[in-house]
Design a protein around this motif. Structure first.
Motif, short mmCIF file in Angstrom:
data_model
loop_
_atom_site.label_atom_id
_atom_site.label_comp_id
_atom_site.label_asym_id
_atom_site.label_seq_id
_atom_site.Cartn_x
_atom_site.Cartn_y
_atom_site.Cartn_z
N ALA A 168 0.83 -1.20 0.00
CA ALA A 168 0.00 0.00 0.00
C ALA A 168 0.87 1.25 0.00
CB ALA A 168 -0.92 -0.01 1.22
N ARG A 169 1.94 1.24 0.78
CA ARG A 169 2.82 2.41 0.82
C ARG A 169 3.50 2.65 -0.51
NH1 ARG A 169 7.03 2.86 5.25
NH2 ARG A 169 7.34 0.61 5.14
N LEU A 170 3.93 1.58 -1.16
CA LEU A 170 4.59 1.71 -2.47
C LEU A 170 3.63 2.23 -3.53
CD1 LEU A 170 6.72 -1.56 -2.40
CD2 LEU A 170 7.60 0.79 -2.38
N LEU A 171 2.35 1.95 -3.34
CA LEU A 171 1.33 2.43 -4.28
C LEU A 171 0.83 3.82 -3.93
CD1 LEU A 171 -0.76 -0.86 -4.75
CD2 LEU A 171 0.92 0.14 -6.33
N GLY A 172 1.43 4.41 -2.90
CA GLY A 172 1.08 5.78 -2.54
C GLY A 172 0.00 5.91 -1.48
N GLU A 173 -0.48 4.79 -0.94
CA GLU A 173 -1.51 4.82 0.10
C GLU A 173 -0.84 4.70 1.47
OE1 GLU A 173 -4.60 5.47 -0.39
OE2 GLU A 173 -4.57 5.40 -2.59
N GLU A 174 -0.23 5.78 1.91
CA GLU A 174 0.55 5.76 3.15
C GLU A 174 -0.28 5.34 4.35
OE1 GLU A 174 3.72 6.26 4.07
OE2 GLU A 174 4.39 6.36 2.01
N ARG A 175 -1.51 5.83 4.44
CA ARG A 175 -2.33 5.54 5.62
C ARG A 175 -2.60 4.06 5.78
NH1 ARG A 175 -6.91 10.40 5.70
NH2 ARG A 175 -5.41 12.14 5.91
N LEU A 176 -2.70 3.33 4.67
CA LEU A 176 -2.96 1.89 4.75
C LEU A 176 -1.74 1.13 5.27
CD1 LEU A 176 -4.98 1.29 1.44
CD2 LEU A 176 -5.85 1.58 3.77
N GLY A 177 -0.61 1.80 5.35
CA GLY A 177 0.60 1.16 5.86
C GLY A 177 0.89 1.48 7.31
N TYR A 178 0.01 2.28 7.96
CA TYR A 178 0.27 2.65 9.35
C TYR A 178 0.26 1.44 10.29
CZ TYR A 178 -0.26 7.62 8.17
OH TYR A 178 -0.10 8.88 7.64
N GLY A 179 -0.46 0.39 9.91
CA GLY A 179 -0.49 -0.80 10.75
C GLY A 179 0.88 -1.44 10.93
N ASN A 180 1.80 -1.13 10.02
CA ASN A 180 3.15 -1.70 10.12
C ASN A 180 3.89 -1.22 11.35
OD1 ASN A 180 2.51 -2.91 7.73
ND2 ASN A 180 4.26 -2.11 6.58
N PHE A 181 3.48 -0.06 11.90
CA PHE A 181 4.09 0.39 13.15
C PHE A 181 3.92 -0.68 14.23
CE2 PHE A 181 3.58 4.71 11.35
CZ PHE A 181 4.82 5.22 11.64
N LEU A 182 2.83 -1.42 14.16
CA LEU A 182 2.55 -2.46 15.15
C LEU A 182 2.95 -3.84 14.65
CD1 LEU A 182 1.38 -2.72 18.00
CD2 LEU A 182 -0.85 -3.10 16.97
N PHE A 183 2.62 -4.17 13.39
CA PHE A 183 2.87 -5.51 12.87
C PHE A 183 4.36 -5.87 12.90
CE2 PHE A 183 -0.97 -4.51 9.98
CZ PHE A 183 -1.84 -4.84 11.00
N GLY A 184 5.22 -4.93 12.51
CA GLY A 184 6.64 -5.23 12.44
C GLY A 184 7.25 -5.54 13.79
N TRP A 185 6.97 -4.67 14.76
CA TRP A 185 7.57 -4.88 16.09
C TRP A 185 6.92 -6.06 16.80
CZ3 TRP A 185 11.63 -2.66 15.02
CH2 TRP A 185 11.72 -1.36 14.53
N LEU A 186 5.63 -6.27 16.60
CA LEU A 186 4.97 -7.44 17.20
C LEU A 186 5.56 -8.74 16.67
CD1 LEU A 186 1.14 -6.65 17.46
CD2 LEU A 186 2.71 -7.13 19.33
N ALA A 187 5.91 -8.76 15.38
CA ALA A 187 6.47 -9.98 14.79
C ALA A 187 7.75 -10.38 15.50
CB ALA A 187 6.71 -9.77 13.29
N MET A 188 8.65 -9.41 15.73
CA MET A 188 9.89 -9.72 16.42
C MET A 188 9.63 -10.09 17.88
SD MET A 188 12.26 -9.76 14.28
CE MET A 188 13.55 -10.05 15.49
N HIS A 189 8.67 -9.44 18.50
CA HIS A 189 8.31 -9.76 19.88
C HIS A 189 7.81 -11.19 19.99
CE1 HIS A 189 6.18 -8.86 23.81
NE2 HIS A 189 7.34 -8.27 23.99
N GLN A 190 7.03 -11.63 19.00
CA GLN A 190 6.54 -13.01 19.00
C GLN A 190 7.68 -14.01 18.84
OE1 GLN A 190 2.95 -12.08 19.99
NE2 GLN A 190 3.09 -14.16 19.22
N VAL A 191 8.68 -13.66 18.05
CA VAL A 191 9.84 -14.53 17.91
C VAL A 191 10.56 -14.68 19.25
CG1 VAL A 191 12.08 -14.82 16.76
CG2 VAL A 191 10.11 -14.00 15.46
N GLY A 192 10.57 -13.58 20.04
CA GLY A 192 11.12 -13.68 21.39
C GLY A 192 10.34 -14.66 22.25
N PHE A 193 9.00 -14.67 22.12
CA PHE A 193 8.18 -15.68 22.81
C PHE A 193 8.64 -17.09 22.41
CE2 PHE A 193 4.12 -12.81 22.92
CZ PHE A 193 4.68 -12.05 23.92
N ALA A 194 8.83 -17.27 21.11
CA ALA A 194 9.19 -18.60 20.60
C ALA A 194 10.54 -19.04 21.13
CB ALA A 194 9.18 -18.58 19.07
#
Length: 455
Positions: free
Chosen positions: A185-211
Protein backbone atom coordinates in the motif's frame (compact mmCIF):
# COMPACT_ATOMS: atom_id res chain seq x y z
CA UNK A 1 31.30 -2.68 42.89
CA UNK A 2 30.25 -4.74 45.90
CA UNK A 3 26.57 -4.25 45.07
CA UNK A 4 27.21 -5.09 41.44
CA UNK A 5 29.07 -8.25 42.43
CA UNK A 6 26.16 -9.22 44.66
CA UNK A 7 23.68 -8.72 41.81
CA UNK A 8 25.79 -10.83 39.48
CA UNK A 9 26.23 -13.49 42.15
CA UNK A 10 22.47 -13.83 42.67
CA UNK A 11 21.85 -14.71 39.01
CA UNK A 12 19.72 -17.88 38.80
CA UNK A 13 21.48 -20.81 37.17
CA UNK A 14 18.70 -21.19 34.59
CA UNK A 15 18.84 -17.55 33.41
CA UNK A 16 19.52 -17.06 29.70
CA UNK A 17 22.43 -14.64 30.09
CA UNK A 18 22.72 -14.24 26.34
CA UNK A 19 19.48 -12.22 26.32
CA UNK A 20 21.05 -9.68 28.67
CA UNK A 21 24.19 -9.52 26.54
CA UNK A 22 22.14 -8.83 23.40
CA UNK A 23 20.30 -6.01 25.15
CA UNK A 24 23.59 -4.48 26.32
CA UNK A 25 25.20 -4.75 22.88
CA UNK A 26 22.11 -3.30 21.23
CA UNK A 27 22.05 -0.20 23.44
CA UNK A 28 25.76 0.42 22.86
CA UNK A 29 25.29 0.21 19.08
CA UNK A 30 22.27 2.53 19.17
CA UNK A 31 24.14 5.14 21.19
CA UNK A 32 27.31 5.01 19.06
CA UNK A 33 25.28 5.07 15.85
CA UNK A 34 23.32 8.15 16.89
CA UNK A 35 26.47 9.92 18.08
CA UNK A 36 28.34 9.17 14.85
CA UNK A 37 25.70 10.71 12.60
CA UNK A 38 24.93 13.70 14.83
CA UNK A 39 26.08 16.94 13.21
CA UNK A 40 25.84 20.18 15.19
CA UNK A 41 27.43 23.40 14.02
CA UNK A 42 27.11 27.13 14.48
CA UNK A 43 24.82 28.77 11.93
CA UNK A 44 25.01 32.56 12.34
CA UNK A 45 25.25 32.32 16.11
CA UNK A 46 22.67 29.56 16.43
CA UNK A 47 23.32 25.84 16.88
CA UNK A 48 21.98 23.83 13.96
CA UNK A 49 21.76 20.06 13.85
CA UNK A 50 21.13 17.49 11.16
CA UNK A 51 21.81 13.89 10.17
CA UNK A 52 25.22 13.27 8.61
CA UNK A 53 23.72 10.62 6.30
CA UNK A 54 21.95 13.41 4.45
CA UNK A 55 25.41 14.45 3.20
CA UNK A 56 27.34 11.17 3.05
CA UNK A 57 24.76 9.01 1.28
CA UNK A 58 27.37 6.39 0.42
CA UNK A 59 27.57 5.52 4.15
CA UNK A 60 23.88 4.60 4.45
CA UNK A 61 24.47 0.82 4.16
CA UNK A 62 26.44 1.20 7.40
CA UNK A 63 23.07 1.46 9.16
CA UNK A 64 22.73 -2.30 8.61
CA UNK A 65 25.26 -2.73 11.39
CA UNK A 66 23.79 -0.14 13.78
CA UNK A 67 20.08 -0.79 13.23
CA UNK A 68 19.35 -3.09 16.16
CA UNK A 69 15.83 -2.01 17.14
CA UNK A 70 14.50 -5.46 16.14
CA UNK A 71 16.84 -6.93 18.77
CA UNK A 72 15.19 -4.86 21.51
CA UNK A 73 11.81 -6.33 20.61
CA UNK A 74 13.27 -9.84 20.31
CA UNK A 75 14.82 -9.79 23.78
CA UNK A 76 11.78 -7.90 25.06
CA UNK A 77 9.57 -10.76 23.90
CA UNK A 78 11.79 -13.29 25.66
CA UNK A 79 11.84 -11.25 28.89
CA UNK A 80 8.12 -10.48 28.84
CA UNK A 81 7.22 -14.13 28.27
CA UNK A 82 9.43 -15.18 31.19
CA UNK A 83 8.06 -12.44 33.45
CA UNK A 84 4.40 -13.07 32.59
CA UNK A 85 4.76 -16.82 33.06
CA UNK A 86 6.34 -16.34 36.48
CA UNK A 87 3.72 -13.79 37.51
CA UNK A 88 0.87 -16.14 36.61
CA UNK A 89 2.59 -19.01 38.38
CA UNK A 90 2.45 -16.91 41.54
CA UNK A 91 -1.30 -16.40 41.08
CA UNK A 92 -1.21 -12.94 39.46
CA UNK A 93 -3.34 -11.69 36.59
CA UNK A 94 -2.71 -9.63 33.46
CA UNK A 95 -3.58 -6.32 35.10
CA UNK A 96 -1.15 -6.88 37.95
CA UNK A 97 1.61 -7.87 35.53
CA UNK A 98 1.08 -4.78 33.38
CA UNK A 99 1.17 -2.39 36.34
CA UNK A 100 4.37 -3.99 37.65
CA UNK A 101 5.96 -4.00 34.19
CA UNK A 102 5.23 -0.32 33.65
CA UNK A 103 7.26 0.80 36.67
CA UNK A 104 10.75 0.63 35.25
CA UNK A 105 9.64 2.06 31.89
CA UNK A 106 7.52 4.97 33.09
CA UNK A 107 9.48 6.30 36.05
CA UNK A 108 12.74 7.32 34.25
CA UNK A 109 10.78 8.61 31.25
CA UNK A 110 8.67 10.88 33.44
CA UNK A 111 11.77 12.38 35.02
CA UNK A 112 13.23 13.12 31.57
CA UNK A 113 10.07 14.79 30.29
CA UNK A 114 9.49 16.88 33.42
CA UNK A 115 13.08 18.11 33.50
CA UNK A 116 13.02 18.96 29.79
CA UNK A 117 9.76 20.86 30.24
CA UNK A 118 11.22 22.84 33.15
CA UNK A 119 14.43 23.54 31.22
CA UNK A 120 12.38 24.71 28.23
CA UNK A 121 10.34 27.04 30.44
CA UNK A 122 13.52 28.43 31.95
CA UNK A 123 15.03 29.01 28.51
CA UNK A 124 11.89 30.81 27.36
CA UNK A 125 11.94 33.06 30.43
CA UNK A 126 15.58 33.89 29.67
CA UNK A 127 14.64 35.02 26.17
CA UNK A 128 15.24 31.95 23.98
CA UNK A 129 13.07 31.72 20.89
CA UNK A 130 10.18 29.22 20.99
CA UNK A 131 11.20 27.47 17.78
CA UNK A 132 14.77 26.99 18.93
CA UNK A 133 13.60 25.63 22.29
CA UNK A 134 11.24 23.21 20.56
CA UNK A 135 13.98 21.94 18.24
CA UNK A 136 16.24 21.18 21.20
CA UNK A 137 13.48 19.43 23.17
CA UNK A 138 12.32 17.53 20.08
CA UNK A 139 15.85 16.23 19.49
CA UNK A 140 16.25 15.19 23.13
CA UNK A 141 12.97 13.25 22.98
CA UNK A 142 13.61 11.43 19.69
CA UNK A 143 14.24 8.13 21.59
CA UNK A 144 10.69 8.22 22.92
CA UNK A 145 9.23 6.98 19.62
CA UNK A 146 10.68 3.57 20.53
CA UNK A 147 9.16 3.67 23.98
CA UNK A 148 5.70 4.46 22.59
CA UNK A 149 5.94 1.41 20.32
CA UNK A 150 7.32 -0.80 23.07
CA UNK A 151 4.59 0.19 25.53
CA UNK A 152 2.00 -0.87 22.94
CA UNK A 153 3.71 -4.23 22.59
CA UNK A 154 3.89 -4.68 26.37
CA UNK A 155 0.19 -3.85 26.71
CA UNK A 156 -0.66 -6.52 24.12
CA UNK A 157 1.66 -9.14 25.64
CA UNK A 158 -0.98 -11.10 27.63
CA UNK A 159 -3.15 -11.48 24.51
CA UNK A 160 -0.28 -12.11 22.08
CA UNK A 161 1.36 -14.64 24.41
CA UNK A 162 -1.93 -16.54 24.59
CA UNK A 163 -2.00 -16.58 20.79
CA UNK A 164 1.58 -17.83 20.75
CA UNK A 165 0.75 -20.67 23.13
CA UNK A 166 -2.03 -21.77 20.80
CA UNK A 167 -0.64 -21.07 17.32
CA UNK A 168 3.12 -20.77 17.79
CA UNK A 169 5.11 -19.44 14.82
CA UNK A 170 1.96 -19.02 12.75
CA UNK A 171 1.39 -15.70 14.54
CA UNK A 172 4.61 -13.95 13.39
CA UNK A 173 4.06 -15.42 9.91
CA UNK A 174 0.61 -13.78 9.76
CA UNK A 175 2.07 -10.51 11.06
CA UNK A 176 4.73 -10.66 8.35
CA UNK A 177 2.03 -11.10 5.72
CA UNK A 178 0.11 -8.10 7.06
CA UNK A 179 3.31 -6.06 7.02
CA UNK A 180 3.91 -7.01 3.37
CA UNK A 181 0.41 -5.80 2.48
CA UNK A 182 1.10 -2.55 4.30
CA UNK A 183 4.33 -2.09 2.34
CA UNK A 184 2.50 -2.72 -0.91
CA UNK A 185 0.00 0.00 0.00
CA UNK A 186 2.82 2.41 0.82
CA UNK A 187 4.59 1.71 -2.47
CA UNK A 188 1.33 2.43 -4.28
CA UNK A 189 1.08 5.78 -2.54
CA UNK A 190 -1.51 4.82 0.10
CA UNK A 191 0.55 5.76 3.15
CA UNK A 192 -2.33 5.54 5.62
CA UNK A 193 -2.96 1.89 4.75
CA UNK A 194 0.60 1.16 5.86
CA UNK A 195 0.27 2.65 9.35
CA UNK A 196 -0.49 -0.80 10.75
CA UNK A 197 3.15 -1.70 10.12
CA UNK A 198 4.09 0.39 13.15
CA UNK A 199 2.55 -2.46 15.15
CA UNK A 200 2.87 -5.51 12.87
CA UNK A 201 6.64 -5.23 12.44
CA UNK A 202 7.57 -4.88 16.09
CA UNK A 203 4.97 -7.44 17.20
CA UNK A 204 6.47 -9.98 14.79
CA UNK A 205 9.89 -9.72 16.42
CA UNK A 206 8.31 -9.76 19.88
CA UNK A 207 6.54 -13.01 19.00
CA UNK A 208 9.84 -14.53 17.91
CA UNK A 209 11.12 -13.68 21.39
CA UNK A 210 8.18 -15.68 22.81
CA UNK A 211 9.19 -18.60 20.60
CA UNK A 212 12.77 -18.42 21.85
CA UNK A 213 11.62 -18.45 25.48
CA UNK A 214 9.20 -21.36 25.09
CA UNK A 215 11.50 -23.44 22.87
CA UNK A 216 9.18 -23.24 19.86
CA UNK A 217 12.11 -21.80 17.92
CA UNK A 218 15.27 -23.89 18.44
CA UNK A 219 18.21 -21.50 18.88
CA UNK A 220 20.71 -23.78 17.15
CA UNK A 221 23.52 -23.10 14.64
CA UNK A 222 22.03 -25.47 12.05
CA UNK A 223 19.03 -23.13 11.86
CA UNK A 224 21.17 -20.01 12.21
CA UNK A 225 23.04 -20.46 8.92
CA UNK A 226 19.90 -20.65 6.73
CA UNK A 227 18.37 -17.66 8.49
CA UNK A 228 21.55 -15.61 8.08
CA UNK A 229 21.91 -16.46 4.38
CA UNK A 230 18.22 -16.02 3.53
CA UNK A 231 17.99 -12.78 5.50
CA UNK A 232 21.04 -11.23 3.82
CA UNK A 233 19.96 -12.39 0.37
CA UNK A 234 16.48 -10.93 0.86
CA UNK A 235 17.96 -7.69 2.18
CA UNK A 236 20.24 -7.31 -0.84
CA UNK A 237 17.43 -8.06 -3.29
CA UNK A 238 14.97 -5.71 -1.62
CA UNK A 239 17.40 -2.77 -1.41
CA UNK A 240 19.71 -3.12 -4.43
CA UNK A 241 17.16 -4.55 -6.88
CA UNK A 242 13.82 -3.82 -5.22
CA UNK A 243 12.24 -0.51 -4.23
CA UNK A 244 13.58 -0.20 -0.67
CA UNK A 245 16.35 2.26 0.31
CA UNK A 246 19.63 0.99 1.72
CA UNK A 247 19.34 3.14 4.85
CA UNK A 248 17.73 1.32 7.76
CA UNK A 249 16.89 4.62 9.47
CA UNK A 250 14.53 7.22 8.09
CA UNK A 251 15.87 9.77 5.62
CA UNK A 252 13.87 12.73 4.28
CA UNK A 253 14.73 12.03 0.63
CA UNK A 254 13.46 8.42 0.61
CA UNK A 255 10.24 7.43 -1.09
CA UNK A 256 9.57 4.73 1.51
CA UNK A 257 11.06 4.44 4.99
CA UNK A 258 12.46 1.23 6.45
CA UNK A 259 12.24 1.93 10.17
CA UNK A 260 9.20 4.04 10.87
CA UNK A 261 7.12 2.12 10.10
CA UNK A 262 9.09 -1.14 9.82
CA UNK A 263 9.40 -2.51 6.31
CA UNK A 264 10.06 -5.91 4.73
CA UNK A 265 13.68 -4.83 4.27
CA UNK A 266 14.03 -4.20 8.00
CA UNK A 267 12.48 -7.60 8.76
CA UNK A 268 14.96 -9.18 6.33
CA UNK A 269 17.78 -7.55 8.29
CA UNK A 270 16.18 -8.82 11.52
CA UNK A 271 16.13 -12.35 10.07
CA UNK A 272 19.84 -12.18 9.31
CA UNK A 273 20.50 -10.84 12.81
CA UNK A 274 18.50 -13.72 14.30
CA UNK A 275 20.61 -16.20 12.36
CA UNK A 276 23.82 -14.58 13.61
CA UNK A 277 22.48 -14.66 17.18
CA UNK A 278 21.91 -18.41 16.89
CA UNK A 279 25.43 -18.97 15.56
CA UNK A 280 27.09 -17.06 18.43
CA UNK A 281 24.87 -18.22 21.28
CA UNK A 282 26.83 -21.20 22.63
CA UNK A 283 30.18 -19.42 22.66
CA UNK A 284 28.67 -16.29 24.22
CA UNK A 285 26.96 -18.28 26.99
CA UNK A 286 30.29 -19.86 27.98
CA UNK A 287 31.94 -16.42 28.06
CA UNK A 288 29.12 -14.95 30.14
CA UNK A 289 29.68 -17.46 32.92
CA UNK A 290 32.93 -15.69 33.70
CA UNK A 291 32.60 -13.21 36.56
CA UNK A 292 33.90 -10.00 34.98
CA UNK A 293 32.07 -10.19 31.62
CA UNK A 294 28.82 -10.99 33.40
CA UNK A 295 29.29 -8.13 35.88
CA UNK A 296 29.75 -5.73 32.95
CA UNK A 297 26.56 -6.99 31.30
CA UNK A 298 24.64 -6.69 34.59
CA UNK A 299 25.94 -3.13 35.03
CA UNK A 300 24.76 -2.01 31.59
CA UNK A 301 21.38 -3.72 31.93
CA UNK A 302 20.72 -2.13 35.32
CA UNK A 303 20.65 1.33 33.67
CA UNK A 304 19.89 0.44 30.05
CA UNK A 305 16.80 2.64 29.80
CA UNK A 306 18.61 5.58 31.40
CA UNK A 307 21.37 5.27 28.81
CA UNK A 308 18.81 5.19 26.01
CA UNK A 309 16.74 8.11 27.29
CA UNK A 310 19.63 10.50 27.96
CA UNK A 311 22.16 9.75 25.22
CA UNK A 312 20.87 12.49 22.88
CA UNK A 313 20.62 14.98 25.73
CA UNK A 314 24.34 14.34 26.17
CA UNK A 315 24.84 15.52 22.57
CA UNK A 316 22.94 18.75 23.28
CA UNK A 317 24.85 19.46 26.50
CA UNK A 318 28.29 18.82 25.00
CA UNK A 319 27.63 20.74 21.79
CA UNK A 320 26.14 23.64 23.73
CA UNK A 321 29.12 23.78 26.08
CA UNK A 322 31.66 23.64 23.26
CA UNK A 323 29.76 26.28 21.31
CA UNK A 324 29.62 28.59 24.34
CA UNK A 325 33.39 28.24 24.72
CA UNK A 326 33.93 28.85 21.01
CA UNK A 327 35.50 25.40 20.72
CA UNK A 328 32.94 23.52 18.60
CA UNK A 329 34.68 22.35 15.40
CA UNK A 330 32.59 22.61 12.21
CA UNK A 331 34.50 20.66 9.54
CA UNK A 332 32.72 19.73 6.33
CA UNK A 333 30.70 16.54 6.83
CA UNK A 334 32.50 13.57 5.31
CA UNK A 335 35.91 15.26 5.18
CA UNK A 336 38.99 13.67 6.75
CA UNK A 337 38.92 16.26 9.51
CA UNK A 338 35.28 15.49 10.24
CA UNK A 339 35.96 11.76 10.55
CA UNK A 340 38.96 12.39 12.81
CA UNK A 341 36.81 14.69 14.97
CA UNK A 342 34.43 11.73 15.57
CA UNK A 343 37.03 10.11 17.87
CA UNK A 344 37.29 12.84 20.56
CA UNK A 345 33.58 13.56 19.98
CA UNK A 346 32.62 10.01 21.01
CA UNK A 347 35.01 10.04 23.97
CA UNK A 348 33.65 13.33 25.34
CA UNK A 349 30.05 12.21 24.81
CA UNK A 350 30.75 9.02 26.72
CA UNK A 351 31.98 11.12 29.64
CA UNK A 352 28.89 13.36 29.60
CA UNK A 353 26.56 10.38 29.40
CA UNK A 354 28.39 8.66 32.26
CA UNK A 355 27.66 11.70 34.44
CA UNK A 356 23.99 11.69 33.43
CA UNK A 357 23.71 7.97 34.18
CA UNK A 358 25.38 8.46 37.56
CA UNK A 359 22.74 11.06 38.43
CA UNK A 360 19.60 9.49 36.92
CA UNK A 361 20.43 5.78 36.87
CA UNK A 362 19.28 5.30 40.47
CA UNK A 363 15.75 6.31 39.38
CA UNK A 364 15.62 3.34 37.01
CA UNK A 365 16.98 1.05 39.71
CA UNK A 366 14.26 2.14 42.13
CA UNK A 367 11.62 1.65 39.43
CA UNK A 368 12.71 -1.96 38.94
CA UNK A 369 12.00 -2.92 42.55
CA UNK A 370 8.81 -4.72 43.44
CA UNK A 371 6.08 -2.33 44.62
CA UNK A 372 5.23 -2.35 48.29
CA UNK A 373 2.34 -4.59 49.30
CA UNK A 374 1.15 -1.90 51.75
CA UNK A 375 -1.45 0.35 50.07
CA UNK A 376 -1.15 4.11 50.25
CA UNK A 377 -3.40 6.09 52.53
CA UNK A 378 -6.51 6.68 50.45
CA UNK A 379 -10.27 6.24 50.85
CA UNK A 380 -11.12 2.58 51.50
CA UNK A 381 -13.82 2.56 48.82
CA UNK A 382 -11.39 3.82 46.19
CA UNK A 383 -8.78 1.29 47.28
CA UNK A 384 -11.29 -1.56 46.97
CA UNK A 385 -12.37 -0.36 43.52
CA UNK A 386 -8.80 -0.13 42.26
CA UNK A 387 -8.11 -3.63 43.58
CA UNK A 388 -10.94 -5.31 41.64
CA UNK A 389 -9.73 -7.17 38.53
CA UNK A 390 -11.96 -5.65 35.83
CA UNK A 391 -11.85 -1.97 36.88
CA UNK A 392 -8.13 -2.34 37.50
CA UNK A 393 -7.49 -3.84 34.06
CA UNK A 394 -9.54 -1.12 32.33
CA UNK A 395 -7.63 1.59 34.18
CA UNK A 396 -4.32 -0.07 33.31
CA UNK A 397 -5.24 -0.11 29.62
CA UNK A 398 -6.27 3.54 29.82
CA UNK A 399 -3.00 4.43 31.58
CA UNK A 400 -0.91 2.69 28.92
CA UNK A 401 -2.95 4.25 26.11
CA UNK A 402 -2.59 7.76 27.55
CA UNK A 403 1.19 7.46 27.89
CA UNK A 404 1.51 6.08 24.35
CA UNK A 405 -0.64 8.87 22.92
CA UNK A 406 1.41 11.46 24.78
CA UNK A 407 4.77 10.10 23.62
CA UNK A 408 3.68 9.52 20.03
CA UNK A 409 1.99 12.93 19.75
CA UNK A 410 5.20 14.64 20.78
CA UNK A 411 7.25 12.79 18.16
CA UNK A 412 4.89 13.52 15.27
CA UNK A 413 4.31 17.18 16.25
CA UNK A 414 6.32 19.75 14.24
CA UNK A 415 9.88 19.91 15.47
CA UNK A 416 9.94 23.67 15.06
CA UNK A 417 6.54 24.42 16.59
CA UNK A 418 5.85 27.01 19.25
CA UNK A 419 5.22 25.47 22.68
CA UNK A 420 5.69 27.07 26.07
CA UNK A 421 7.31 23.96 27.57
CA UNK A 422 8.98 22.74 24.38
CA UNK A 423 6.42 19.90 24.24
CA UNK A 424 2.85 19.96 22.89
CA UNK A 425 0.67 20.71 25.91
CA UNK A 426 -1.87 18.01 25.06
CA UNK A 427 0.87 15.41 24.62
CA UNK A 428 2.48 16.28 27.95
CA UNK A 429 -0.85 16.25 29.81
CA UNK A 430 -1.87 12.90 28.26
CA UNK A 431 1.44 11.33 29.21
CA UNK A 432 1.40 12.65 32.79
CA UNK A 433 -2.20 11.51 33.32
CA UNK A 434 -1.37 8.00 32.11
CA UNK A 435 1.89 7.83 34.07
CA UNK A 436 0.21 9.10 37.24
CA UNK A 437 -2.59 6.56 36.95
CA UNK A 438 -0.16 3.67 36.48
CA UNK A 439 1.88 4.85 39.47
CA UNK A 440 -1.30 4.98 41.57
CA UNK A 441 -2.28 1.46 40.51
CA UNK A 442 1.17 0.11 41.37
CA UNK A 443 0.71 1.35 44.94
CA UNK A 444 -2.60 -0.52 45.42
CA UNK A 445 -2.44 -4.33 45.74
CA UNK A 446 -4.68 -6.39 43.50
CA UNK A 447 -7.81 -8.02 44.93
CA UNK A 448 -5.99 -11.27 45.68
CA UNK A 449 -3.82 -9.51 48.25
CA UNK A 450 -5.76 -6.34 49.05
CA UNK A 451 -7.61 -7.87 52.00
CA UNK A 452 -4.55 -9.38 53.68
CA UNK A 453 -3.28 -7.53 56.74
CA UNK A 454 -0.10 -5.53 56.09
CA UNK A 455 3.15 -7.17 56.97
Amino acid sequence: MRRLRDLAGRTPAERERYVDLLRAVAIVLVVIGHWLIAVLDDDAGRLRGHNALEDITWARPGTWFFQVMPLFFLVGGYANAASLTGHRRRGGDAGGWLTARSGRLIRPTTVLLVLLALAALGARLLGAGPHQVREVVWYATVPLWFLSAYLCVVLLTPVMFALHQRYGLVVPAVLLGLLALGDLARLLGEERLGYGNFLFGWLAMHQVGFAWRTGTLPMRPRLGWPLLVVGLAALLLLTLVGPYPTSMINQPDQRIQNMSPPSLALLALATAQLGLIMLLRARAERWLHRTRPWMLVVAVNSVVLTIFLWHLTAVILLAGALDALGALPTPRVGSTTWWLWRIPWLIMLAGVLALLVAVFGRIELRGSRRPSSRPRAMPAALCRTLARPLPRLLLVVFGFAATVVGLFSNNVAPKSGEYLLGLPTGALVAYLVGAGLLRLLRSVPAAASADRPPG
